[in-house]
Write a protein that holds these residues in place. Sequence first.
Motif, PDB file in Angstrom:
ATOM      1  N   SER A   1      -0.065  -2.553   2.721  1.00 43.84           N
ATOM      2  CA  SER A   1       0.005  -1.151   3.131  1.00 43.84           C
ATOM      3  C   SER A   1      -0.518  -1.059   4.555  1.00 43.84           C
ATOM      4  O   SER A   1      -0.840  -2.075   5.182  1.00 43.84           O
ATOM      5  CB  SER A   1      -0.828  -0.260   2.190  1.00 43.84           C
ATOM      6  N   GLU A   2      -0.607   0.154   5.066  1.00 41.31           N
ATOM      7  CA  GLU A   2      -1.100   0.346   6.427  1.00 41.31           C
ATOM      8  C   GLU A   2      -2.542  -0.136   6.578  1.00 41.31           C
ATOM      9  O   GLU A   2      -2.953  -0.600   7.641  1.00 41.31           O
ATOM     10  CB  GLU A   2      -1.031   1.837   6.801  1.00 41.31           C
ATOM     11  N   THR A   3      -3.321  -0.039   5.498  1.00 38.40           N
ATOM     12  CA  THR A   3      -4.760  -0.310   5.594  1.00 38.40           C
ATOM     13  C   THR A   3      -5.258  -1.449   4.708  1.00 38.40           C
ATOM     14  O   THR A   3      -6.387  -1.896   4.874  1.00 38.40           O
ATOM     15  CB  THR A   3      -5.553   0.961   5.233  1.00 38.40           C
TER      16      THR A   3
ATOM     17  N   ASN B   1       1.937   3.833  -0.765  1.00 39.26           N
ATOM     18  CA  ASN B   1       3.209   3.604  -0.065  1.00 39.26           C
ATOM     19  C   ASN B   1       4.287   4.551  -0.570  1.00 39.26           C
ATOM     20  O   ASN B   1       5.075   5.097   0.215  1.00 39.26           O
ATOM     21  CB  ASN B   1       3.663   2.159  -0.257  1.00 39.26           C
TER      22      ASN B   1
ATOM     23  N   SER C   1       8.668   4.337  10.726  1.00 39.81           N
ATOM     24  CA  SER C   1       7.600   4.373   9.721  1.00 39.81           C
ATOM     25  C   SER C   1       8.146   4.054   8.327  1.00 39.81           C
ATOM     26  O   SER C   1       7.510   3.328   7.551  1.00 39.81           O
ATOM     27  CB  SER C   1       6.922   5.748   9.711  1.00 39.81           C
TER      28      SER C   1
ATOM     29  N   ALA D   1      -0.439  -8.164   4.251  1.00 39.05           N
ATOM     30  CA  ALA D   1      -0.557  -6.704   4.344  1.00 39.05           C
ATOM     31  C   ALA D   1       0.353  -6.048   3.316  1.00 39.05           C
ATOM     32  O   ALA D   1       1.550  -6.314   3.283  1.00 39.05           O
ATOM     33  CB  ALA D   1      -0.190  -6.241   5.745  1.00 39.05           C
TER      34      ALA D   1
ATOM     35  N   GLN E   1       3.597   8.067   0.768  1.00 47.62           N
ATOM     36  CA  GLN E   1       3.937   8.167   2.188  1.00 47.62           C
ATOM     37  C   GLN E   1       5.450   8.155   2.388  1.00 47.62           C
ATOM     38  O   GLN E   1       5.979   8.882   3.244  1.00 47.62           O
ATOM     39  CB  GLN E   1       3.304   7.008   2.963  1.00 47.62           C
TER      40      GLN E   1
ATOM     41  N   ARG F   1       8.767   0.344   8.116  1.00 47.89           N
ATOM     42  CA  ARG F   1       7.507  -0.388   8.001  1.00 47.89           C
ATOM     43  C   ARG F   1       6.950  -0.291   6.578  1.00 47.89           C
ATOM     44  O   ARG F   1       6.501  -1.296   6.009  1.00 47.89           O
ATOM     45  CB  ARG F   1       6.498   0.163   9.008  1.00 47.89           C
ATOM     46  N   ILE F   2       7.016   0.890   5.995  1.00 48.26           N
ATOM     47  CA  ILE F   2       6.534   1.061   4.627  1.00 48.26           C
ATOM     48  C   ILE F   2       7.397   0.265   3.649  1.00 48.26           C
ATOM     49  O   ILE F   2       6.902  -0.291   2.662  1.00 48.26           O
ATOM     50  CB  ILE F   2       6.530   2.565   4.250  1.00 48.26           C
TER      51      ILE F   2
ATOM     52  N   TYR G   1       6.128  -3.192   3.718  1.00 46.02           N
ATOM     53  CA  TYR G   1       4.864  -3.262   2.977  1.00 46.02           C
ATOM     54  C   TYR G   1       5.124  -3.246   1.478  1.00 46.02           C
ATOM     55  O   TYR G   1       4.502  -3.993   0.712  1.00 46.02           O
ATOM     56  CB  TYR G   1       3.971  -2.069   3.336  1.00 46.02           C
TER      57      TYR G   1
END
Length: 337
Positions: free
Chosen positions: A206-208, A284, A58, A204, A287, A61-62, A65
Amino acid sequence: MKYVSVGDMAQTYTMRNHNAQLKTTMTRLSEELVTGVAQDVGAAVGGDFTALASITHSLQRIESYDQAAKEMALSTSTQQTALETIQTHAQSVGSELVAAGTTGVSTSVDATLQDAAYRFSSIVQSLNVSVSGRYLMSGVATDTRPVASADDILAALKAETSGMTTATEIIEAVNDWFDQPEGSGSGFLDEAYFGSTTATSAVAVSETESAQLTVTAADPAIRNMLKGFALAALATDDTLSETARAALASSAGGQIINAENALTTTRANLGSVEELISDAQTRNANQKTALSLAQLDLIGVDEYDTATALEAVETQLETLYTLTSRLSQLSLTDYIR
C-alpha cells in the motif's frame, strides 16, 4: 417567385448524410449510457487533463499495490498452512514420544518411533512448499528447493552417529549437526539446507505499508523441530538397545514439544504479517473506490440526460426513415394519373 430545385441524387445524399450523423450520435450516446463515461474526454474536462491524469496515475499505482498484496497474501497463507501442518504433527507425536520413552515398553516405543519417522518425511515436504515456481522457505533463493529429502538428512546423521551406541552420544551428535553455523563445512545449514539465510526483501502492499516474508527453513524453531523428529527416526534402528531407544524417544519428544512452542511464536509473527496485508488490501479498496468516484465526477455523464437524448435521436432516426420511405414512393406518373 424563384424556386430552387433539389435533384434526386442530391436529396439521396442529404438523407444518407443525416442518417449517418444520427447513427453516429446514437452509437456515442449508447456507449456513454452503458459506461457512464463521456466519449469525448477532452470536452468533459474542458481541455485540462491535469486532475484526470493525477487520478489515473493514482489508480494505476493502487492497482500495482493491490496485485502485490494479493501475491503476498497467497505466499503468507501458504507458509502458514505449511507451518500448521508441521505443528499438527508435533502436537500429535511429541507427548506420545515422551510417554513411550518414560514407560520403556518396547512395543509402545517402536510404534511411536515409527510414527514419528513417517511424520518426519511429511514435515520435510511441507518445508519445500512453492507457489508459482517460487520456494517460500528458501529466503532470497526462491528458485532453489530449501531442504534435502528426509532420507538424505537421515543418511548424513547416520554417518555422523556411526559407531555410537548410547543415547547421550547420539543426542549430542545430532544437536551438533543441526546447530553447526553456516560455512562450517558440515551440519544442516551446509549439507541439507540449500536456500539462503537472508530473507526476501519487503514488498510495498500500500502507500504506507510493506510486507516481508522472513520465515525460512533455516530458522532455529524449524531446525529444532527437525532435530526432534530426526532423533526419533534414528531411534528406529533396532541395533540400538531398548534403553537407548527409549531414551532417544523421550529426548525427541521433549525436543519436539519445546520446538512446537517456538513454532507457535513464529506462526503468530506470520499472522501479524497476514493481518497487515489484509488491512492494506482494505485500505487500497477504499482508496480505489474514492478515486473512481472522483474520476467519474470529471468524465462521467448524467444517465437521465443521456437516456433522454438517446430517445430523441431514436425518434429523429425513425422520422428520417419515414420521410425516406415516403419520398421514395413519390412518382410523377402516379401524380398525373
